[in-house]
Scaffold this active site. Structure first.
Site, mmCIF file in Angstrom:
data_model
loop_
_atom_site.group_PDB
_atom_site.id
_atom_site.type_symbol
_atom_site.label_atom_id
_atom_site.label_comp_id
_atom_site.label_asym_id
_atom_site.label_seq_id
_atom_site.Cartn_x
_atom_site.Cartn_y
_atom_site.Cartn_z
ATOM 1 N N HIS A 1 29.230 20.768 86.024
ATOM 2 C CA HIS A 1 28.610 20.380 87.422
ATOM 3 C C HIS A 1 27.284 20.982 87.816
ATOM 4 C CE1 HIS A 1 33.184 20.348 88.554
ATOM 5 N NE2 HIS A 1 32.949 19.400 87.806
HETATM 6 C C1 LIG Z 1 31.947 15.415 80.985
HETATM 7 C C2 LIG Z 1 31.661 15.488 82.335
HETATM 8 C C3 LIG Z 1 32.813 15.737 83.060
HETATM 9 C C4 LIG Z 1 32.909 15.651 84.491
HETATM 10 N N1 LIG Z 1 34.045 15.717 85.305
HETATM 11 C C5 LIG Z 1 33.879 15.497 86.634
HETATM 12 C C6 LIG Z 1 35.196 15.246 87.150
HETATM 13 O O1 LIG Z 1 36.226 15.095 86.674
HETATM 14 N N2 LIG Z 1 34.955 15.208 88.551
HETATM 15 C C7 LIG Z 1 33.781 15.406 89.213
HETATM 16 O O2 LIG Z 1 33.837 15.162 90.653
HETATM 17 N N3 LIG Z 1 32.849 15.684 88.632
HETATM 18 C C8 LIG Z 1 32.801 15.711 87.187
HETATM 19 N N4 LIG Z 1 31.500 15.724 86.604
HETATM 20 C C9 LIG Z 1 30.337 15.650 87.377
HETATM 21 C C10 LIG Z 1 29.809 14.637 87.923
HETATM 22 O O3 LIG Z 1 30.240 13.330 86.721
HETATM 23 C C11 LIG Z 1 28.317 14.479 87.980
HETATM 24 O O4 LIG Z 1 27.905 15.760 88.733
HETATM 25 C C12 LIG Z 1 27.630 13.300 88.683
HETATM 26 O O5 LIG Z 1 28.136 12.157 88.031
HETATM 27 C C13 LIG Z 1 26.289 13.246 88.601
HETATM 28 O O6 LIG Z 1 25.647 12.141 89.275
HETATM 29 P P1 LIG Z 1 24.319 12.131 89.438
HETATM 30 O O7 LIG Z 1 24.133 10.536 90.291
HETATM 31 O O8 LIG Z 1 23.475 13.074 89.880
HETATM 32 O O9 LIG Z 1 23.765 11.645 87.904
HETATM 33 P P2 LIG Z 1 24.345 10.596 86.872
HETATM 34 O O10 LIG Z 1 25.479 10.003 87.254
HETATM 35 O O11 LIG Z 1 24.260 11.346 85.602
HETATM 36 O O12 LIG Z 1 23.245 9.501 86.782
HETATM 37 C C14 LIG Z 1 21.969 9.603 86.359
HETATM 38 C C15 LIG Z 1 21.645 8.362 85.588
HETATM 39 O O13 LIG Z 1 20.242 8.138 85.468
HETATM 40 C C16 LIG Z 1 20.055 7.587 84.433
HETATM 41 N N5 LIG Z 1 18.499 8.002 83.901
HETATM 42 C C17 LIG Z 1 18.277 9.182 83.730
HETATM 43 N N6 LIG Z 1 17.005 9.357 83.088
HETATM 44 C C18 LIG Z 1 16.511 8.149 83.479
HETATM 45 C C19 LIG Z 1 15.294 7.480 82.965
HETATM 46 N N7 LIG Z 1 14.186 8.020 82.475
HETATM 47 N N8 LIG Z 1 15.180 6.296 83.064
HETATM 48 C C20 LIG Z 1 16.022 5.448 83.531
HETATM 49 N N9 LIG Z 1 17.491 5.918 83.765
HETATM 50 C C21 LIG Z 1 17.498 7.253 83.513
HETATM 51 C C22 LIG Z 1 21.027 8.142 83.372
HETATM 52 O O14 LIG Z 1 21.426 7.429 82.299
HETATM 53 C C23 LIG Z 1 22.446 8.191 84.419
HETATM 54 O O15 LIG Z 1 23.003 6.765 84.301
HETATM 55 C C24 LIG Z 1 31.515 15.640 85.231
HETATM 56 C C25 LIG Z 1 30.389 15.493 84.296
HETATM 57 C C26 LIG Z 1 30.476 15.536 83.208
HETATM 58 C C27 LIG Z 1 29.135 15.181 82.460
#
Ligand SMILES: Cc1cc2nc3c(=O)[nH]c(=O)nc-3n(C[C@H](O)[C@H](O)[C@H](O)COP(=O)(O)OP(=O)(O)OC[C@H]3O[C@@H](n4cnc5c(N)ncnc54)[C@H](O)[C@@H]3O)c2cc1C
Ligand SMILES: *[C@@H]1O[C@H](CO)[C@@H](O)[C@H](O)[C@H]1NC(C)=O
Ligand SMILES: *[C@@H]1O[C@H](CO)[C@@H](O)[C@H](O)[C@H]1NC(C)=O
Ligand SMILES: *[C@@H]1O[C@H](CO)[C@@H](O)[C@H](O)[C@H]1NC(C)=O
Ligand SMILES: *[C@@H]1O[C@H](CO)[C@@H](O)[C@H](O)[C@H]1NC(C)=O
Ligand SMILES: *[C@@H]1O[C@H](CO)[C@@H](O)[C@H](O)[C@H]1NC(C)=O
Length: 540
Positions: free
Chosen positions: A470
């Site tokens: 997280h």
């Molecule tokens: C293993 C794991 C288990 C988890 N379990 C849970 C759970 O059960 N419940 C819960 O609520 N949360 C959980 N979390 C946390 C939650 O999934 C994350 O906090 C959340 O998904 C993050 O969202 P975000 O939009 O910030 O980033 P992300 O969803 O990671 O999205 C970022 C995106 O940007 C893309 N990207 C990055 N850099 C570039 C670039 N330079 N050019 C183009 N694209 C790029 C990436 O490929 C990715 O698709 C978990 C996380 C992980 C890793």
């Protein structure tokens, strides 16, 4: 706290649970079975040198609902470095929960691993749908106090959660045998009251929602793209954004984001392509480049684009656009302690968390799951997360390849406060792992107590602290972006994802990140409408 007898609980809860599940009135959305209407491509030529009203960088948890919402009124390019989640059983099928984390590679795997400076292994999503495609799928909203603290519009927050929930969130029809055991052991250990099924963040033991449906199929953030306008939404996958293109207007002393540079993810670093923000004819207001690349990705792209601490940019020969010390600061990862409850090697079906215990003024959160260790062994564990830690770290570039990880340090348990909480968490986990319910399930006698010497527990914490994934911060509201998520001192550039948080919201963050994409999408549409009205009035 008074401990209830397991047997009594069983008697009390079973009819209650049956009633509860029978009365749940959740809608089960039909999965768009291969009839995807929106356009996904990895053909650079379709996008290179084209202009869009909005460019969303990162097709993750927050980026997908945002792009879908903006495309209702505007042309949108969503650009994602990974590929499609559709048709990949390791992502879609609950039976393979955790498998993408077992084996990762440098450039292509759907989970990209990174190791923090203190040596803690971690991962982030690298696929359309982002981390929602590889995570535990546990869905739970933020508390009202959190929403008040960050100053969001309560009504729109509620509508946005409901929008997400009507499409990709499911309530369990029944608990798996292991999740039932987890539930009973949490109650046995005193995580009270029992709240049944609820999406709200609250003290006690509850069953929450999941992005896995009743058939064990995962619904990722990418499914929300079905809510976009297929005529105005372009989704480019397998393309990594390298940097933002800026225009500096000397007369107005104004820096504006006017587009992005990107490469093919499996291509050559120097083969760069560009896409631009469109300048509409009938309006003076323009769209934005919006970074939604996650807590590591967004600060990394800002730094690679020349926005960040001057000395660091100089070290990597990146031309300075804006000296901003706060970029990469305030990185946090909630410290986690996990205990295994099965001493023998197992090969069970993986089982994501569905039940949670919350205690200690909402500071300690316990979940349990069965996870693969490798391709033929699983482990059953309980994991405790420290919510609201006070230790903070930082992110810096390690190189100038946007596909590789930046360096990140979280300073786990650096503050005395976090260490004290960690000792508390460990004692609680010990109590849960030695519960009668767990012993009964494993057919073993109750395990021995961990040490109770405070010093040993502190050492245990230091040695065993890990992540619960997280992590957040790096482009926090008030430091790098304002409360509209606009980057300070730059026009046409916003950030929306976990990098903007100073605290991980709710039980787990995914629900609030999905909600935030929808919420801010609607806010932006409303802002543009208001602008348009005032333009029309000014220039009739
Ligand atoms: C293993 C794991 C288990 C988890 N379990 C849970 C759970 O059960 N419940 C819960 O609520 N949360 C959980 N979390 C946390 C939650 O999934 C994350 O906090 C959340 O998904 C993050 O969202 P975000 O939009 O910030 O980033 P992300 O969803 O990671 O999205 C970022 C995106 O940007 C893309 N990207 C990055 N850099 C570039 C670039 N330079 N050019 C183009 N694209 C790029 C990436 O490929 C990715 O698709 C978990 C996380 C992980 C890793
Ligand atoms: C993206 O790249 C992967 C790996 O090279 C490939 O299998 C996939 O087909 C590509 N996606 C698209 C939509 O072309
Ligand atoms: C601006 O004009 C385009 C067509 O040129 C139209 O589609 C769009 O709705 C107009 N924008 C607004 C805000 O009215
Ligand atoms: C797991 O499988 C690998 C081969 O895929 C094998 O080498 C190994 O011995 C197996 N381990 C167990 C515990 O069965
Ligand atoms: C990049 O990371 C590696 C591994 O942590 C480290 O050894 C190296 O010093 C880092 N380089 C820079 C320039 O930060
Ligand atoms: C131009 O703007 C930047 C940041 O917005 C500010 O720091 C700088 O002082 C300004 N320069 C002039 C000449 O006004």
């Amino acid at each position: 706290m008074e401990l209830l007898k397991t047997k009594q609980l069983h008697n009390l809860l079973t009819p209650l649970l049956v009633l509860l599940f029978a009365s749940l009135s959740f809608s089960f959305p039909t999965e768009p079975k291969g009839n995807r209407k929106w356009h996904m491509t990895s053909d650079i030529k379709e996008v290179a040198d084209k202009a869009y009203d909005y460019i969303v960088v990162g097709g993750g948890t927050c980026g997908c609902p945002l792009a879908a919402t903006l495309s209702r009124k505007f042309s949108v390019l969503l650009i994602e470095r990974g590929g499609s989640p559709y048709g990949n059983p390791l992502i879609i099928n609950k039976r393979y929960y955790g498998f993408p984390l077992v084996e990762t590679d440098r450039y292509m795997s759907v989970a990209q691993s990174f190791i923090s400076q203190e040596g803690v292994r971690n991962v982030r999503g690298r696929v359309l749908g982002g981390s929602s495609a590889i995570n535990g799928g546990f869905y739970s909203r933020a508390s009202e106090e959190f929403v008040t603290k960050v100053g969001w519009d309560k009504e729109l927050v509620k509508e946005s959660y409901e929008w997400v929930e009507s499409k990709v969130v499911f309530s369990p029809w029944f608990l798996t045998p292991w999740q039932s055991v987890a539930e009973f052991s949490l109650l046995e250990a005193g995580f009270l009251p029992y709240n049944g099924f609820s999406l709200e963040h609250m003290k006690g033991t509850k069953i929450s929602g999941s992005v896995f449906d009743e058939f064990g199929k995962r619904h990722t953030a990418a499914d929300l793209l079905h809510e976009g306008n297929p005529n105005t939404l372009t989704v480019l996958v397998n393309a990594t954004v390298k940097s933002i293109i800026f225009h500096h207007n000397g007369k107005k002393n104004e820096t504006r984001a006017k587009g992005i540079r990107f490469i093919q993810s499996n291509g050559i670093l120097d083969e760069t392509h560009e896409a631009y923000i469109r300048k509409p004819k009938n309006s003076t207001s323009r769209g934005d480049v919006i970074l939604a690349a996650g807590a590591l990705g967004s600060p990394q792209i800002l730094l690679l684009s020349g926005i960040g601490p001057k000395e660091q940019l100089k070290k990597f020969n990146i031309p300075l656009v804006l000296d901003m010390k706060e970029v990469g600061q305030g990185m946090q990862d909630n410290p986690c302690i996990a205990v295994l409850v099965d001493s023998k090697p197992q090969n069970r079906v993986p089982d994501p968390p569905q039940v949670v215990g919350i205690t200690d003024d909402l500071k300690i959160i316990v979940e349990s799951s069965i996870l693969p260790q490798n391709f033929n062994a699983t482990r059953v564990n309980f994991a405790a997360k420290l919510a609201m830690p006070s230790s903070k770290g930082m992110l810096e570039l390690n190189n100038t390849d946007p596909r590789l990880n930046p360096s990140v340090k979280f300073n786990y348990l650096a503050s005395e406060n976090d260490m004290v909480e960690c000792v508390k968490m460990t004692k609680l986990l010990d109590r849960i792992a030695r519960s009668k319910s767990v012993a009964l399930f494993l057919g073993e006698s109750r395990q021995n107590k961990l040490t109770s010497f405070e010093n040993d527990l502190r050492n245990f914490c230091k040695k065993n602290v890990r992540t619960i994934y997280h992590y957040h911060g790096g482009c926090r509201v008030g430091s790098v972006v304002d409360k509209h998520y606009k980057v300070f001192n730059v026009k046409g550039l916003r950030i929306l994802d976990g990098s903007t948080f100073s605290e991980s919201p709710g039980t787990n963050p995914m629900a609030t990140l999905l909600m935030l994409g929808r919420y801010q999408g609607i806010k932006i549409l409303r802002e543009r409408e208001a602008n348009y009205d005032s333009n029309v009035k000014e220039n009739p």
